[in-house]
Design a protein around this motif. Structure first.
Motif, PDB file in Angstrom:
ATOM      1  N   GLU A 273       0.805  -1.223   0.000  1.00  6.07           N
ATOM      2  CA  GLU A 273       0.000   0.000   0.000  1.00  6.07           C
ATOM      3  C   GLU A 273       0.836   1.270   0.000  1.00  6.07           C
ATOM      4  O   GLU A 273       0.419   2.294  -0.540  1.00  6.07           O
ATOM      5  CB  GLU A 273      -0.965   0.009   1.197  1.00  6.07           C
ATOM      6  CG  GLU A 273      -2.002  -1.101   1.183  1.00  6.07           C
ATOM      7  CD  GLU A 273      -3.039  -0.946   0.075  1.00  6.07           C
ATOM      8  OE1 GLU A 273      -2.955   0.014  -0.705  1.00  6.07           O
ATOM      9  OE2 GLU A 273      -3.938  -1.807  -0.014  1.00  6.07           O
TER      10      GLU A 273
ATOM     11  N   ASP B 149       2.428  -2.319   4.485  1.00  6.87           N
ATOM     12  CA  ASP B 149       1.761  -3.323   3.665  1.00  6.87           C
ATOM     13  C   ASP B 149       0.462  -3.803   4.321  1.00  6.87           C
ATOM     14  O   ASP B 149       0.249  -3.638   5.519  1.00  6.87           O
ATOM     15  CB  ASP B 149       2.685  -4.513   3.423  1.00  6.87           C
ATOM     16  CG  ASP B 149       3.844  -4.165   2.497  1.00  6.87           C
ATOM     17  OD1 ASP B 149       3.922  -2.997   2.058  1.00  6.87           O
ATOM     18  OD2 ASP B 149       4.667  -5.039   2.226  1.00  6.87           O
ATOM     19  N   ARG B 150      -0.372  -4.421   3.505  1.00 10.15           N
ATOM     20  CA  ARG B 150      -1.629  -4.997   3.978  1.00 10.15           C
ATOM     21  C   ARG B 150      -1.617  -6.486   3.685  1.00 10.15           C
ATOM     22  O   ARG B 150      -1.454  -6.904   2.542  1.00 10.15           O
ATOM     23  CB  ARG B 150      -2.818  -4.318   3.271  1.00 10.15           C
ATOM     24  CG  ARG B 150      -4.167  -4.996   3.499  1.00 10.15           C
ATOM     25  CD  ARG B 150      -5.309  -4.146   2.956  1.00 10.15           C
ATOM     26  NE  ARG B 150      -5.162  -3.792   1.560  1.00 10.15           N
ATOM     27  CZ  ARG B 150      -5.591  -4.522   0.536  1.00 10.15           C
ATOM     28  NH1 ARG B 150      -6.191  -5.685   0.770  1.00 10.15           N
ATOM     29  NH2 ARG B 150      -5.430  -4.112  -0.702  1.00 10.15           N
TER      30      ARG B 150
ATOM     31  N   GLU C 146      -3.573 -10.364   4.201  1.00  9.80           N
ATOM     32  CA  GLU C 146      -4.834 -11.044   4.479  1.00  9.80           C
ATOM     33  C   GLU C 146      -4.606 -12.537   4.420  1.00  9.80           C
ATOM     34  O   GLU C 146      -3.842 -13.036   3.580  1.00  9.80           O
ATOM     35  CB  GLU C 146      -5.924 -10.590   3.502  1.00  9.80           C
ATOM     36  CG  GLU C 146      -6.227  -9.102   3.655  1.00  9.80           C
ATOM     37  CD  GLU C 146      -7.283  -8.584   2.690  1.00  9.80           C
ATOM     38  OE1 GLU C 146      -7.944  -9.394   2.013  1.00  9.80           O
ATOM     39  OE2 GLU C 146      -7.447  -7.353   2.609  1.00  9.80           O
TER      40      GLU C 146
ATOM     41  N   ARG D 231     -10.715  -1.580  -2.624  1.00 15.61           N
ATOM     42  CA  ARG D 231      -9.452  -2.265  -2.840  1.00 15.61           C
ATOM     43  C   ARG D 231      -9.656  -3.754  -3.147  1.00 15.61           C
ATOM     44  O   ARG D 231     -10.723  -4.307  -2.934  1.00 15.61           O
ATOM     45  CB  ARG D 231      -8.560  -2.114  -1.604  1.00 15.61           C
ATOM     46  CG  ARG D 231      -8.030  -0.706  -1.429  1.00 15.61           C
ATOM     47  CD  ARG D 231      -7.335  -0.560  -0.103  1.00 15.61           C
ATOM     48  NE  ARG D 231      -6.497   0.637  -0.062  1.00 15.61           N
ATOM     49  CZ  ARG D 231      -5.923   1.110   1.026  1.00 15.61           C
ATOM     50  NH1 ARG D 231      -6.119   0.494   2.186  1.00 15.61           N
ATOM     51  NH2 ARG D 231      -5.174   2.191   0.985  1.00 15.61           N
TER      52      ARG D 231
ATOM     53  N   HIS E 254      -9.212  -7.560  -2.345  1.00 20.15           N
ATOM     54  CA  HIS E 254      -9.133  -8.354  -1.117  1.00 20.15           C
ATOM     55  C   HIS E 254      -9.165  -9.842  -1.445  1.00 20.15           C
ATOM     56  O   HIS E 254      -9.582 -10.255  -2.534  1.00 20.15           O
ATOM     57  CB  HIS E 254     -10.272  -7.993  -0.170  1.00 20.15           C
ATOM     58  CG  HIS E 254     -10.183  -6.603   0.368  1.00 20.15           C
ATOM     59  ND1 HIS E 254      -9.443  -6.282   1.479  1.00 20.15           N
ATOM     60  CD2 HIS E 254     -10.720  -5.435  -0.084  1.00 20.15           C
ATOM     61  CE1 HIS E 254      -9.538  -4.975   1.707  1.00 20.15           C
ATOM     62  NE2 HIS E 254     -10.296  -4.446   0.773  1.00 20.15           N
TER      63      HIS E 254
ATOM     64  N   TRP F 262      -3.592  -4.017   8.063  1.00 19.02           N
ATOM     65  CA  TRP F 262      -2.800  -3.038   7.303  1.00 19.02           C
ATOM     66  C   TRP F 262      -2.059  -2.159   8.293  1.00 19.02           C
ATOM     67  O   TRP F 262      -2.677  -1.481   9.114  1.00 19.02           O
ATOM     68  CB  TRP F 262      -3.730  -2.206   6.417  1.00 19.02           C
ATOM     69  CG  TRP F 262      -3.090  -1.042   5.717  1.00 19.02           C
ATOM     70  CD1 TRP F 262      -1.793  -0.904   5.325  1.00 19.02           C
ATOM     71  CD2 TRP F 262      -3.746   0.172   5.320  1.00 19.02           C
ATOM     72  NE1 TRP F 262      -1.597   0.311   4.697  1.00 19.02           N
ATOM     73  CE2 TRP F 262      -2.786   0.981   4.679  1.00 19.02           C
ATOM     74  CE3 TRP F 262      -5.060   0.629   5.432  1.00 19.02           C
ATOM     75  CZ2 TRP F 262      -3.089   2.249   4.181  1.00 19.02           C
ATOM     76  CZ3 TRP F 262      -5.363   1.892   4.927  1.00 19.02           C
ATOM     77  CH2 TRP F 262      -4.391   2.685   4.298  1.00 19.02           C
ATOM     78  N   ARG F 263      -0.736  -2.208   8.213  1.00 19.06           N
ATOM     79  CA  ARG F 263       0.096  -1.298   9.001  1.00 19.06           C
ATOM     80  C   ARG F 263       0.358  -0.061   8.157  1.00 19.06           C
ATOM     81  O   ARG F 263       1.080  -0.135   7.155  1.00 19.06           O
ATOM     82  CB  ARG F 263       1.413  -1.965   9.382  1.00 19.06           C
ATOM     83  CG  ARG F 263       1.287  -3.000  10.474  1.00 19.06           C
ATOM     84  CD  ARG F 263       2.652  -3.552  10.834  1.00 19.06           C
ATOM     85  NE  ARG F 263       2.572  -4.432  11.976  1.00 19.06           N
ATOM     86  CZ  ARG F 263       3.597  -5.137  12.444  1.00 19.06           C
ATOM     87  NH1 ARG F 263       4.779  -5.046  11.845  1.00 19.06           N
ATOM     88  NH2 ARG F 263       3.445  -5.915  13.492  1.00 19.06           N
ATOM     89  N   ILE F 264      -0.188   1.047   8.555  1.00 19.71           N
ATOM     90  CA  ILE F 264      -0.129   2.249   7.726  1.00 19.71           C
ATOM     91  C   ILE F 264       1.227   2.946   7.843  1.00 19.71           C
ATOM     92  O   ILE F 264       1.693   3.238   8.950  1.00 19.71           O
ATOM     93  CB  ILE F 264      -1.267   3.214   8.110  1.00 19.71           C
ATOM     94  CG1 ILE F 264      -2.625   2.548   7.853  1.00 19.71           C
ATOM     95  CG2 ILE F 264      -1.150   4.524   7.323  1.00 19.71           C
ATOM     96  CD1 ILE F 264      -3.809   3.376   8.330  1.00 19.71           C
TER      97      ILE F 264
ATOM     98  N   THR G 188      -2.947   1.335  12.478  1.00 19.49           N
ATOM     99  CA  THR G 188      -3.270  -0.025  12.037  1.00 19.49           C
ATOM    100  C   THR G 188      -4.756  -0.142  11.763  1.00 19.49           C
ATOM    101  O   THR G 188      -5.583   0.412  12.493  1.00 19.49           O
ATOM    102  CB  THR G 188      -2.879  -1.059  13.110  1.00 19.49           C
ATOM    103  OG1 THR G 188      -1.489  -0.902  13.427  1.00 19.49           O
ATOM    104  CG2 THR G 188      -3.124  -2.475  12.628  1.00 19.49           C
TER     105      THR G 188
ATOM    106  N   LYS H 228      -7.522  -3.321  11.138  1.00 13.23           N
ATOM    107  CA  LYS H 228      -7.736  -4.766  11.154  1.00 13.23           C
ATOM    108  C   LYS H 228      -9.031  -5.090  10.423  1.00 13.23           C
ATOM    109  O   LYS H 228     -10.042  -4.395  10.581  1.00 13.23           O
ATOM    110  CB  LYS H 228      -7.817  -5.300  12.581  1.00 13.23           C
ATOM    111  CG  LYS H 228      -7.996  -6.818  12.643  1.00 13.23           C
ATOM    112  CD  LYS H 228      -8.083  -7.338  14.075  1.00 13.23           C
ATOM    113  CE  LYS H 228      -8.267  -8.855  14.086  1.00 13.23           C
ATOM    114  NZ  LYS H 228      -8.419  -9.380  15.472  1.00 13.23           N
ATOM    115  N   TYR H 229      -8.999  -6.153   9.613  1.00 12.96           N
ATOM    116  CA  TYR H 229     -10.156  -6.601   8.841  1.00 12.96           C
ATOM    117  C   TYR H 229     -10.562  -8.000   9.330  1.00 12.96           C
ATOM    118  O   TYR H 229      -9.703  -8.867   9.525  1.00 12.96           O
ATOM    119  CB  TYR H 229      -9.814  -6.690   7.353  1.00 12.96           C
ATOM    120  CG  TYR H 229      -9.163  -5.455   6.786  1.00 12.96           C
ATOM    121  CD1 TYR H 229      -9.927  -4.443   6.212  1.00 12.96           C
ATOM    122  CD2 TYR H 229      -7.771  -5.300   6.813  1.00 12.96           C
ATOM    123  CE1 TYR H 229      -9.324  -3.308   5.679  1.00 12.96           C
ATOM    124  CE2 TYR H 229      -7.172  -4.175   6.285  1.00 12.96           C
ATOM    125  CZ  TYR H 229      -7.951  -3.173   5.724  1.00 12.96           C
ATOM    126  OH  TYR H 229      -7.348  -2.050   5.209  1.00 12.96           O
TER     127      TYR H 229
END
Length: 599
Positions: free
Chosen positions: A353, A392-393, A395, A414, A416, A425-427, A458, A460-461
Motif C-alpha cells: 500500500e 503493507d496490507r 490477508e 481495494r 481483497h 494493514w500497518r499504515i 493499524t 484490522k479486517y
C-alpha cells in the motif's frame, strides 16, 4: 616426417606460451580496486594444456589464478587453441579450486558451466556450483549455491560473480533496483542452497523454478512466480530417514527432493509502473502452502548440458556434468499447475500500500501473527525479515476456503482475498520506513535497511460471519495499540458479498485492467466525496495535494486518502451536531462505496 614436425611445432608453441604466461605476473588492473569486478581475472600463470580426445587441439587448460589458485577450463565445444589463456563463456566449463586442496568441484570450490543449447554462439544456460564445507549437515547450507540460470530472453545476462571474491552476489545492483543478476525480463532460475555433494538427485531443485515474466516487451519484469520443493533432510531418526529414502543413498547425502511443489508465490506489478530507475515495483503477491502438486512429469531435456565425459575424472563430484534433463514446471505451465493442480491448505495475499517495495522477487508476505509486535522474527506480522516492517496490507485464508479468488471491497474499493478470516494493514502513509530493495544480504549485512518506527496506525479486517468476505473494520489511528473505532458492515445493513475474480483464469493483462478500474473508481469516489464535503461546508483547500494525482497509482493512493479524510471530517461534523442518524448515513454511504446514498 610430417607428424614429427607437427609435434615439434605444437611443443614449441606450448613452451613459448607457458614461458610467456609464467612471466606475465603483472597484476590485472581491476584486481581488488573499488570498481565492480565484472570479469574473470586474466592474470593467470603456469598454463598447461591437455588433449583428451587426441584430435590435435587442447581440451583442458590448467593454470594458476592470481599466481596461487588452481583453475581448469574444459573446452566442451572443441574450439580451444594452444595459446588461449581462458576458455569461452559460450559452451565451456570453469573449475576453481578455491581452497587449493588439489580437488576441483569439491568442498569450498567454485565452478561455472555454460551451455549453448541452440548453437547460436551465445550461452543459453549458466550453472554455478558454489560448494561450502563439510560441517553443515542435515539442512540448508546458506553458504552454498547450486543454481541454473536459463536466459529465456537471450540478453546474455545471467549470474553475477564478484571475481575478487570468486563468489556469486545475488543482490548487487545499479541505482535503485537494477539488479546485475538476470531477474529482469524473461528469465528462469533453479536453485538450492546446498553443496552438490549433499544433494541426492541434481535434476531437481528447491526453488524450482523462479520465473520472471516480461509482459510488455520492455525488458523489465511485470510478474514473477516462485515454486518451491521443500526437500527432506537427513534426520537423527532412523525411522524418518527410512521413510524419506535416506536408507537408499550414501551417508554423505543429506538432501532428497520430494518432487512436489509445496509452496507457490505469484507477484504482480499491477500498474506496470516499472522503468529506468524503478526497475522492480511489484504491488501484490499471493501465496499458497500445502500438499501442492507433483511435477515429476515436467522433464526438460537439454542436449548441451552433458558434455565431454572424458573430463569427469577431474571432478570431486562430477554428477552435474552427466545431467541432460531437469525437472521443473516451465513458464508456460507453472501458473496453471499452481491453480488447477495444487492441493493447498493455506492462501495469503500482501499488498504494497505504501508502494515502497523494490525487491526483485515479490512483495514479501506478512505472517498471521501479532498485529502490533514489530521486528524481525519477533512474532509479529513482519516476522519474516524480508517483509516490509510497515506499510503493507496482509490477508490470511488459513484453510484456503477461497481457493485464491479475489474481490473488490465496496468498503474501501481495494482488492481483497476471498476466504480470508482476517487481515491487517500497518499504515506508513509517507513510506517513511522506506523498504526499497530490502538489504539483508551480501555486503548489506543481515539487517533491514528501512528506518525503524515503533508507533504506527493499524487497520484490522475480519470476516465475522465466515462467508468469505470482510465485514468488520477496526482502527487504531493514534498508534497506541488499542482499536478506538469499530465498524460492522452487517450492523449498517450493507451486503458484504461482492463479485469474485477467478485468479486461475486471470492473465497479467487482466490484472492490469482490473487495477486500472480500481484506481479510476477510487478517484471518482474521492471526487464525489469532495462534492458531499462542500455541502457540509468543509474546506477542501487543505487537501489540495491529494487533488493532483500524476499517475495511476497516485489516483489509487490519493483517491483513498482524500475519500477517507473527507469521510472522517463529515463524521466529525455529525458527531459535533450529535446527529446519530446523520452519522449512520455517512457511515453507510462510505462503506457501501456509494456517496449517492448520502442526501
Amino acid at each position: 616426417m610430417f607428424t614429427k614436425f607437427r609435434i615439434f611445432c605444437i611443443a614449441f608453441i606450448l613452451c613459448v606460451t607457458q614461458t610467456w604466461a609464467q612471466k606475465n605476473s603483472i597484476p590485472y588492473w581491476n584486481k581488488n580496486t573499488q570498481l565492480l569486478p565484472w570479469r574473470f581475472v586474466p592474470s593467470i600463470t603456469n598454463i598447461t594444456y591437455e588433449d583428451l580426445d587426441k584430435d590435435g587441439d587442447p581440451d583442458i587448460l590448467r593454470a594458476l589464478l592470481n599466481g596461487e589458485i588452481p583453475i581448469l577450463w574444459i573446452d566442451d565445444n572443441d574450439n580451444m587453441k594452444y595459446g588461449d589463456k581462458e576458455g569461452d563463456t559460450v559452451d565451456d566449463c570453469l573449475l576453481i579450486d578455491k581452497n587449493k586442496d588439489g580437488k576441483f568441484a569439491g568442498p569450498h570450490d567454485f565452478s561455472l558451466d555454460w551451455a549453448d543449447e541452440d548453437k547460436n554462439g551465445k550461452a543459453d544456460i549458466q550453472l554455478i556450483v558454489s560448494n561450502a564445507g563439510t560441517k553443515v549437515r542435515n539442512y540448508f547450507d546458506w553458504g552454498a549455491d547450486f543454481m541454473y540460470v536459463l536466459d529465456d530472453d537471450q540478453d546474455n545476462i545471467m549470474h553475477y560473480v564478484d571475481w575478487n571474491k570468486i563468489a556469486m552476489q545475488a543482490w548487487e545492483h545499479n541505482g535503485h533496483a537494477n539488479f546485475f543478476y538476470d531477474y529482469s525480463g524473461n528469465s528462469t532460475f533453479l536453485k538450492m542452497h546446498g553443496s552438490s555433494f549433499r544433494i541426492d538427485d541434481l535434476r531437481y531443485n528447491w526453488e524450482n523454478p523462479f520465473i520472471f515474466y516480461d509482459e510488455d516487451g520492455d525488458k523489465l519484469t511485470e510478474m514473477a512466480i516462485r515454486l518451491v520443493d521443500t526437500p527432506h533432510f537427513r534426520d537423527t531418526s532412523a525411522t524418518k530417514n527410512t521413510q524419506n529414502g535416506f536408507d537408499k543413498v550414501p551417508q554423505d547425502i543429506d538432501i532428497i527432493f520430494t518432487k512436489r511443489i509445496d509452496y507457490a508465490a505469484i507477484t504482480w506489478d499491477l500498474d506496470n509502473d516499472n522503468g529506468p530507475g524503478n526497475e522492480f515495483d511489484f504491488d501484490m503477491s499471493m501465496l499458497f502452502k500445502g500438499k501442492g502438486f507433483s511435477y515429476q512429469d515436467q522433464g526438460h531435456h537439454f542436449k548441451s548440458l552433458k558434455a565431454l565425459p572424458e573430463a569427469n575424472k577431474f571432478f570431486d563430484d562430477s554428477r552435474w556434468r552427466s545431467i541432460d534433463t531437469l525437472f521443473y514446471p516451465d513458464r508456460d505451465t507453472a501458473y496453471a499447475m499452481t491453480y488447477k493442480q495444487g492441493d493447498w491448505q493455506e492462501c495469503r495475499i500482501v499488498f504494497d500500500e505504501d508502494d515502497d517495495c523494490n525487491r526483485w522477487e515479490r512483495v514479501e508476505f506478512y505472517d498471521p501473527k501479532d498485529i502490533f509486535t514489530i521486528g524481525v522474527e519477533k512474532g509479529g506480522l513482519d516476522h519474516n525479515k524480508q517483509a516490509d516492517a510497515l506499510g503493507d496490507r496482509g490477508e490470511f485464508d488459513m484453510d484456503n476456503s477461497g481457493k485464491g479468488k479475489l474481490y473488490i471491497g465496496a468498503f474501501d474499493g481495494r482488492i481483497h482475498l476471498y476466504g480470508a478470516e482476517w487481515g491487517a494493514w500497518r499504515i506508513d502513509q509517507t513510506a517513511y520506513s522506506f523498504q526499497g530493495f530490502g538489504g539483508q544480504y551480501d555486503r548489506w549485512g543481515r539487517d533491514r535497511l528501512q528506518r525503524p518506527q515503533d508507533k504506527f496506525a493499524t487497520v484490522k479486517y475480519t470476516d465475522t460471519d465466515k462467508n468469505g468476505f470482510i465485514d468488520q473494520l477496526e482502527y487504531d489511528l493514534d498508534g497506541d495499540k488499542v482499536f478506538e473505532d469499530k465498524i460492522s458492515l452487517l450492523a449498517l445493513g450493507i451486503d458484504d458479498k461482492q463479485a469474485l475474480i477467478n485468479t486461475a483464469e486471470t492473465s497479467y493483462q487482466d490484472f492490469k485492467a482490473i487495477f486500472n478500474t480500481v484506481a479510476e473508481n477510487m478517484w471518482l469516489k474521492a471526487q464525489k466525496a469532495v462534492e458531499k464535503a462542500k455541502k457540509f461546508n468543509i474546506n477542501t483547500f487543505h487537501y489540495a495535494f491529494y487533488l493532483q494525482p500524476h499517475s495511476l497509482h497516485e489516483k489509487y493512493d490519493f483517491g483513498y486518502w482524500l475519500n477517507f479524510y473527507l469521510y472522517q471530517d463529515m463524521r466529525y461534523e455529525a458527531k459535533v451536531k450529535k446527529d446519530k442518524k446523520l452519522l449512520q448515513s455517512i457511515d453507510k454511504a462510505y462503506y457501501a462505496g456509494n456517496w449517492d446514498l448520502l442526501n
